[in-house]
Design an enzyme around this catalytic site. Structure first.
Site, PDB file in Angstrom:
ATOM      1  N   THR A  76      59.469  22.723  16.744  1.00 17.87           N
ATOM      2  CA  THR A  76      59.023  24.094  16.478  1.00 17.87           C
ATOM      3  C   THR A  76      59.700  24.704  15.257  1.00 17.87           C
ATOM      4  O   THR A  76      59.072  25.463  14.511  1.00 17.87           O
ATOM      5  CB  THR A  76      59.276  24.968  17.709  1.00 17.87           C
ATOM      6  OG1 THR A  76      60.621  24.775  18.167  1.00 17.87           O
ATOM      7  CG2 THR A  76      58.319  24.598  18.846  1.00 17.87           C
ATOM      8  N   HIS A 340      12.461  43.437  40.156  1.00 15.13           N
ATOM      9  CA  HIS A 340      12.476  42.257  41.016  1.00 15.13           C
ATOM     10  C   HIS A 340      12.034  41.003  40.261  1.00 15.13           C
ATOM     11  O   HIS A 340      11.006  41.004  39.574  1.00 15.13           O
ATOM     12  CB  HIS A 340      11.517  42.404  42.213  1.00 15.13           C
ATOM     13  CG  HIS A 340      11.434  43.772  42.796  1.00 15.13           C
ATOM     14  ND1 HIS A 340      12.333  44.262  43.709  1.00 15.13           N
ATOM     15  CD2 HIS A 340      10.540  44.767  42.587  1.00 15.13           C
ATOM     16  CE1 HIS A 340      12.007  45.496  44.044  1.00 15.13           C
ATOM     17  NE2 HIS A 340      10.921  45.831  43.371  1.00 15.13           N
TER      18      HIS A 340
END
Length: 437
Positions: A76, A340
């Site tokens: 890192t 619907h």
């Protein structure tokens, strides 16, 4: 002064067991990297992302922010040093790409602590509910004398609750020098960012600690940790929505995207999922088991239950989208209703139009998409197929069961179905005939 963030995103994330770079896995509908970029934008003048070889996807996700490549994965600290030319002349903050939950205010606190002038290096710490194998931050309150890895810690040091989770701020010149002085005399022969504290302390520098809540500091290295981070982010998003005047009858069952925009007095019933790009106006009700993404819903509309709104859907004020109704790239005008069992794709539905159950816009001919236009106050009967491209005029009525292939004029009645034929007594004859066999 010009302050810069460096996001370390070169890791392969092997524990994720994925071909996708770790920082591109999603939390709340956006990549982990995008969460960090958004947080950094609120705290820094510039952000640079460190990627690894063959990680073009990460570079594209980082755009327009510059990226640098860590040619060899040597740890890192080595990754951070790869970005040294981008540190500028102000302060620089290093953050891990797999810590996606850290917030802008917390990053601002790192910079503010550095600016206090009594510490040359500031690191981010947290107190996990289960500290486990985290490195412990050892030192008087508010300061760090060293970071001790769990394997090397004494029992007394392991009892310390304050843990290192990544996140370091220093003046750019100091950061460059300290990173360059970090060695790799360890089992893996790598250059570790956690050695920053020891290098700074060796020069006599004071190291301060900013504590953040655990839920901001969760790292993501596995699918299990990704799920835990998702849960933490959802809790954060739900809490913000509730505080802003949104009603959720069962908040733990509602899943939000990071960019979900909910106005006050929205009501959300259980088991609703928001994908990216959803905007909801005031006084909207979203009923249970609905799924929304890439859509806009205006004031007073009612959605669901069991509705699906796909990208490009625009629901007008007071409109209704009912159960088992799906919209895609469709605008439903103010006061219009599709209550619907309906599919409306690539469609423009006028104000107050009524769309009957079972209506389908047949928008795809196998080669291209086509649009359907339905005028204001039109009435579409049940089980109607609208074969696009087609238009229905204002106030027109379409009879149930019709297949509409041609334009319908305003105020017209259109029927497109076979005429009913009745044969008296034929049913009885059929029963007799069938019964003899």
């Amino acid at each position: 002064m010009h302050n810069t963030a460096v996001i370390l995103a070169a890791g392969l994330g092997t524990r994720m067991k994925s071909s996708r770079p770790k920082v591109l896995h999603h939390i709340a509908g956006r990549p982990m990297l995008a969460h960090l970029l958004a947080a950094c934008k609120t705290a820094f003048a510039a952000t640079v992302v460190v990627t690894g070889p063959d990680m073009d996807e990460v570079a594209r996700a980082a755009a327009p922010h510059p990226t640098v490549i860590q040619r060899e994965r040597l740890g890192t600290a080595h990754a951070a040093l790869a970005a040294a030319d981008h540190f500028g002349a102000g302060a620089v903050t290093l953050v891990y790409g797999d810590n996606p939950l850290v917030t802008g205010p917390t990053l601002q606190r790192l910079g503010a602590r550095l600016g206090a002038g009594d510490a040359a290096l500031v690191l981010l710490g947290t107190r996990p509910p289960e500290p486990g194998a985290f490195g412990r931050i050892i030192g008087p309150a508010g300061f760090a004398e060293r970071i001790v890895e769990f394997a090397d810690a004494t029992e007394a040091e392991r009892a310390v609750g304050l843990c290192n989770v990544g996140g370091f701020s220093a003046a750019a010149a100091d950061m460059r020098r300290w990173l360059g002085n970090i060695g790799n005399d360890n089992a893996k022969g790598e250059y570790y960012l956690t050695d920053l504290v020891a290098v700074a302390r060796a020069e006599g520098a004071s190291v301060a600690v900013v504590e953040a809540p655990w839920d901001e500091c969760r790292g993501v290295n596995s699918r299990a940790e990704l799920a835990a981070a998702e849960a933490a982010m959802q809790s954060r998003l739900r809490a913000a929505a509730l505080a802003a005047g949104v009603t959720m009858t069962a908040p733990e069952t509602v899943f939000l995207a990071a960019d979900t925009a909910l106005a006050a007095d929205v009501t959300i019933e259980p088991h609703v999922v928001f994908g990216p790009g959803v905007t909801v106006g005031p006084d909207v009700t979203i009923r249970a088991f609905s799924h929304l993404e890439g859509c806009a819903i205006s004031a007073g509309a009612i959605i669901g239950p069991y509705a699906r709104l796909r990208p490009g859907s625009d629901i007008g004020a007071g409109a209704h989208v009912g159960n088992f109704v799906e919209l895609k790239a469709a605008r439903l005008g103010a006061g219009a209703k599709a209550n619907h069992l309906t599919y409306l794709g690539d469609a423009e539905i006028g104000p107050r139009a009524n769309i009957g159950a079972g209506t389908i816009t047949c928008n795809y001919d196998g080669f291209a998409k086509h649009r359907t236009t339905i005028g204001a106050d039109a009435f579409i009967g049940s089980d109607v197929a609208l074969v696009a491209p087609v238009s229905v005029g204002d106030r027109a009525i379409i009879a149930a069961g019709s297949v509409i292939t041609d334009p319908v004029a305003a105020d017209a009645l259109a029927l497109a179905r076979g005429r009913q034929v009745e044969k008296p007594g034929r049913a009885a004859e059929l029963r007799m005939t069938k019964g003899k066999r």
